[in-house]
Structures are given as C-alpha cells and as structure tokens.
Write a protein that holds these residues in place. Structure first.
Motif, PDB file in Angstrom:
ATOM      1  N   HIS A   1      65.823  52.951  28.792  1.00 24.84           N
ATOM      2  CA  HIS A   1      67.157  53.232  28.246  1.00 24.84           C
ATOM      3  C   HIS A   1      67.504  52.244  27.139  1.00 24.84           C
ATOM      4  O   HIS A   1      67.991  52.639  26.070  1.00 24.84           O
ATOM      5  N   ARG A   2      67.273  50.955  27.385  1.00 22.93           N
ATOM      6  CA  ARG A   2      67.632  49.932  26.390  1.00 22.93           C
ATOM      7  C   ARG A   2      66.811  50.091  25.114  1.00 22.93           C
ATOM      8  O   ARG A   2      67.321  49.870  24.009  1.00 22.93           O
ATOM      9  N   GLY A   3      65.537  50.451  25.259  1.00 25.49           N
ATOM     10  CA  GLY A   3      64.718  50.669  24.076  1.00 25.49           C
ATOM     11  C   GLY A   3      65.283  51.773  23.204  1.00 25.49           C
ATOM     12  O   GLY A   3      65.364  51.633  21.976  1.00 25.49           O
ATOM     13  N   ALA A   4      65.691  52.884  23.830  1.00 27.67           N
ATOM     14  CA  ALA A   4      66.259  54.004  23.072  1.00 27.67           C
ATOM     15  C   ALA A   4      67.592  53.615  22.433  1.00 27.67           C
ATOM     16  O   ALA A   4      67.844  53.918  21.258  1.00 27.67           O
ATOM     17  N   LEU A   5      68.441  52.937  23.208  1.00 30.89           N
ATOM     18  CA  LEU A   5      69.737  52.515  22.672  1.00 30.89           C
ATOM     19  C   LEU A   5      69.566  51.526  21.526  1.00 30.89           C
ATOM     20  O   LEU A   5      70.269  51.605  20.507  1.00 30.89           O
ATOM     21  N   GLY A   6      68.624  50.595  21.684  1.00 30.54           N
ATOM     22  CA  GLY A   6      68.391  49.593  20.641  1.00 30.54           C
ATOM     23  C   GLY A   6      67.912  50.205  19.350  1.00 30.54           C
ATOM     24  O   GLY A   6      68.163  49.656  18.258  1.00 30.54           O
ATOM     25  N   ALA A   7      67.230  51.343  19.432  1.00 30.37           N
ATOM     26  CA  ALA A   7      66.754  52.035  18.236  1.00 30.37           C
ATOM     27  C   ALA A   7      67.812  52.979  17.674  1.00 30.37           C
ATOM     28  O   ALA A   7      67.542  53.715  16.716  1.00 30.37           O
ATOM     29  N   GLY A   8      69.003  52.962  18.275  1.00 28.65           N
ATOM     30  CA  GLY A   8      70.072  53.845  17.809  1.00 28.65           C
ATOM     31  C   GLY A   8      69.841  55.293  18.205  1.00 28.65           C
ATOM     32  O   GLY A   8      70.393  56.200  17.574  1.00 28.65           O
ATOM     33  N   GLY A   9      69.042  55.509  19.254  1.00 28.39           N
ATOM     34  CA  GLY A   9      68.661  56.861  19.643  1.00 28.39           C
ATOM     35  C   GLY A   9      69.446  57.394  20.817  1.00 28.39           C
ATOM     36  O   GLY A   9      70.449  56.818  21.255  1.00 28.39           O
ATOM     37  N   ALA A  10      68.959  58.519  21.349  1.00 24.78           N
ATOM     38  CA  ALA A  10      69.641  59.252  22.406  1.00 24.78           C
ATOM     39  C   ALA A  10      68.956  59.007  23.743  1.00 24.78           C
ATOM     40  O   ALA A  10      67.730  59.002  23.827  1.00 24.78           O
ATOM     41  N   THR A  11      69.765  58.831  24.787  1.00 26.43           N
ATOM     42  CA  THR A  11      69.199  58.638  26.122  1.00 26.43           C
ATOM     43  C   THR A  11      70.122  59.240  27.175  1.00 26.43           C
ATOM     44  O   THR A  11      71.344  59.313  26.982  1.00 26.43           O
ATOM     45  N   VAL A  12      69.517  59.698  28.276  1.00 26.93           N
ATOM     46  CA  VAL A  12      70.246  60.323  29.382  1.00 26.93           C
ATOM     47  C   VAL A  12      69.860  59.612  30.674  1.00 26.93           C
ATOM     48  O   VAL A  12      68.666  59.454  30.963  1.00 26.93           O
ATOM     49  N   ALA A  13      70.868  59.205  31.447  1.00 20.66           N
ATOM     50  CA  ALA A  13      70.630  58.624  32.772  1.00 20.66           C
ATOM     51  C   ALA A  13      71.000  59.660  33.827  1.00 20.66           C
ATOM     52  O   ALA A  13      72.123  60.171  33.829  1.00 20.66           O
ATOM     53  N   VAL A  14      70.052  59.981  34.707  1.00 22.48           N
ATOM     54  CA  VAL A  14      70.294  60.927  35.799  1.00 22.48           C
ATOM     55  C   VAL A  14      70.474  60.111  37.074  1.00 22.48           C
ATOM     56  O   VAL A  14      69.530  59.481  37.557  1.00 22.48           O
TER      57      VAL A  14
END
Length: 383
Positions: free
Chosen positions: A163-176
């Motif tokens: 999740h942090r990798g995606a957020l750090g790249a300014g990208g999209a992430t979903v937590a289920v």
C-alpha cells in the motif's frame, strides 16, 4: 420490506450471514434477498440446508439487526453500500458463485468497478523480513507507476508495504478489510488506512463497527483474489493466509505469481512451494507482473548482464587479447601462436588494443593494462 428494498435487505443480511457462507448465498440466489430477510425476521419453517438449531441462531441475529441505522451510520462516515447488479458492483466477484459477498461497504471516492478492472493483489507475510518489505513496496510503486491499482489487506508487513509503495508513487490502492470499514484494523495502521481512504478505497463485507475474527481474515482473501486480475505473493510460510489468497486466485482462473526469496528463509518456503509445483509464475519486478496480467504488448524488458568493454571487440582482437599472459609481457610471435594467427596480424591487433587501452608496449613485448586485467577477471568470474 417490499421488493424494491433489496439494498436494505442485503444490508440486514450482512449482519446475519457470515462472509463466504455458501448456504446463505444459495438462499439469496434461489429466493432473493428480500424474501430471505423476511423469512429470517418472521420465522416459520427453516430455509433449506440448515438445522433447526442453526436456523434459530440466525433468527436470533436477525432480531437484533437495524439496517436503517447501519446505512445511516455508514453515510455519516462517508461509506456507501453497493449490491450485486448495481453500476459500481465489480462483476468479477460473481465468479465466487454462492460465496459471493452479500454486498460491499466502500469508503473512498473512486468507482470500485472501474478500479478493479486494472488491479493486481500484492499479499504476503505479516512478520516479513526487510527483503519482503522492500520487494512489496517496490512492486507497489512499480505497478502504480504503470497505471495499475494495488489491492491488499491493509495488514502489517507485506500488505502495508505494498500500500505504501503505491501511495508513495502517487498511485491507486485498495485495502480489503475483514471488519467494518469505519474502524481501521490493525489499530497501528489507522493512519495508513485513513490515507488509503483519502487517496484510494477501503472495502469490506462487514457492516460499520463489526469486528474481525480469524475466520473472517481467511474468508476476506477470496474477495482480494476475485477482485483482481492476478495475485503476487511476497514471502509466505507453509501455513500462511497469503497462500489462501493465491489458491483462491488459481481456482478462479486468475494469474498467480510468486517472488522468490532466500532458500534458507522459512518465510519464502510457501512461495517456493507454489513455484516448484508450477502453481505460480516467478516474478521479480512490476514489469514481470504487467507482462502476465496486462494487455498484449505490455512486455517486460529482456534481461541481460552488463556489457563489458571487451564484449565490443572484434573476434580477432578478442583472440589476441585472450592470448596475452595475465602477468608480465610477451612477444608478438608468442601472442600470435596463442591466438592462432600470423605475427603481422597479431601486431596490428595489438596496436588496435593499445589504442583502446587494453594493452601497453614494454620494449619488444606487450602487456595487459590494469583496466584489461580487471576486465579479464570479471569475464572469467562469469564462467
């Protein structure tokens, strides 16, 4: 309830029927949500497939359900409830059959259906190593940079790193999540899950305020597998929830991938077993993943070792260079014999090699330069 109250009925059943309950899913398919909710509320003869004891237990739950309050509480927390058949419902979840969620509670602005179309799950050990956290974060960032949505479970370890990798790249992430989406779990990830809700989506089957249990964690994994195009496992022991996700992905016909680790690491043993059995494809970075799950033409680059200066030499010059001794000078005739050529050709090649910095002249002899000796050692080290 009337026939138009299906969302209300499904919101009520989300508190009564446990996630993944295939008997309950069969009732929904055969009788419809409104009829199932009515039968549970009014009593009478049990629906098929359960004992009278189990039926009374479900009726006891149904008697305490207040779906209007749940929906109002959800709206107050910025959460919406989506049902099968609605525009935002990801139709790939229908592949779960009778184990399909009754509905999904969604926190965040983007459309879950649109995001799920181009999504990849990254899952793994909670007590991961530094290597596992690094690989998960790198994969999360790399996938996000390529326009993919990273889906995981919001847990410690690999999930959080992805999740942090995606957020750090300014990208999209979903937590289920395996609990209500209004109560972040684990507590130590409150800030992370709040950030995911602001930048991405937080999704769950359970109504607001509901708590996680061990079985709910396991059953949550089927949603992660079904929602995405493929699942990447980064570090998993033989007994791991991440392997449950991988096997669910296999059953659903999704891509299953594994990131290898040290052969001595128990945390990579489960991944290696998947790879050894041919149940997963080995991947090492986001390019490998997108080559599998992406569209035609999204190919990973060819993998090559470094190009050394001597790799660019013509074959004749390379043979002459290889004929020079590792230490001390040698005459042109000796070098020519070693290279299998004439003395004149060897001298011509030696002057060419000198211009390139590989050899130097010592009186009547020729000697490797320091640069050439390093190159020779590196080249021999590859053998």
């Amino acid at each position: 309830m009337t026939d138009d109250d299906e969302p209300l009925a499904r919101a009520a059943l989300a508190r009564v029927i446990e996630p993944g309950d295939e008997v309950g899913g069969r009732w929904l398919r055969e009788f419809g949500a409104v009829e199932v909710a009515r039968r549970l509320a009014e009593g009478g003869e049990p629906l098929p497939g359960v004992s009278e004891k189990r039926w009374e237990g479900l009726r006891g739950r149904a008697g305490r359900v207040r779906p209007e309050l749940d929906l109002a509480r959800a709206r107050g927390a910025g959460v919406r409830f989506i049902c099968p058949g609605e525009p935002e419902w990801p139709t790939q979840l229908d592949d779960l059959g009778d184990a399909r969620p009754t509905g999904l509670w969604v926190r965040g602005r983007p459309s879950l259906r649109i995001w799920a179309l181009r999504s990849v799950a990254v899952v793994g050990a909670r007590a991961c190593t530094e290597y596992g956290a690094h690989m998960a974060a790198t994969l999360g960032a790399g996938l996000a940079e390529r326009g993919w949505v990273v889906v995981s479970g919001g847990a410690y370890g690999v999930d959080g790193a992805a999740h942090r990798g995606a957020l750090g790249a300014g990208g999209a992430t979903v937590a289920v999540l395996a609990c209500g989406v209004d109560r972040p779990y684990p507590r130590g990830h409150t800030e992370l899950i709040t950030r995911i809700a602001e930048q991405g989506l937080v999704v769950g089957e359970l109504p607001p305020g509901d708590h996680p249990t061990p079985s709910r964690f396991i059953l949550r994994n089927r949603v992660i597998a079904a929602l995405t195009r493929g699942t990447v496992v980064v570090e998993a022991a033989y007994r791991s929830g991440a392997l449950v996700t991988a096997r669910a992905a296999q059953r659903l016909g999704r891509f299953t991938m594994g990131v290898p680790g040290p052969a001595t690491s128990g945390l990579s043993a489960g991944v290696h077993e998947l790879l050894r059995g041919g149940d997963a494809v080995l991947v090492s970075d986001a390019a490998d993943v997108t080559e599998l799950v992406g569209d035609m033409g999204e190919l990973a680059p060819d993998r090559r070792g470094p190009v050394l200066p001597r790799d660019l030499l013509a074959p004749g010059a390379e043979r002459v260079l290889a004929a020079l001794p590792a230490r001390g000078p040698a005459g042109a005739e000796e070098i020519a014999r070693g290279a299998g050529t004439t003395a004149d050709d060897a001298v011509g090649r030696l002057y060419e090699l000198r211009a390139l910095g590989f050899v130097e002249r010592h009186g009547d002899g020729w000697k490797l330069t320091r640069q050439a000796m390093i190159s020779v050692r590196d080249d021999r080290g590859r053998c």
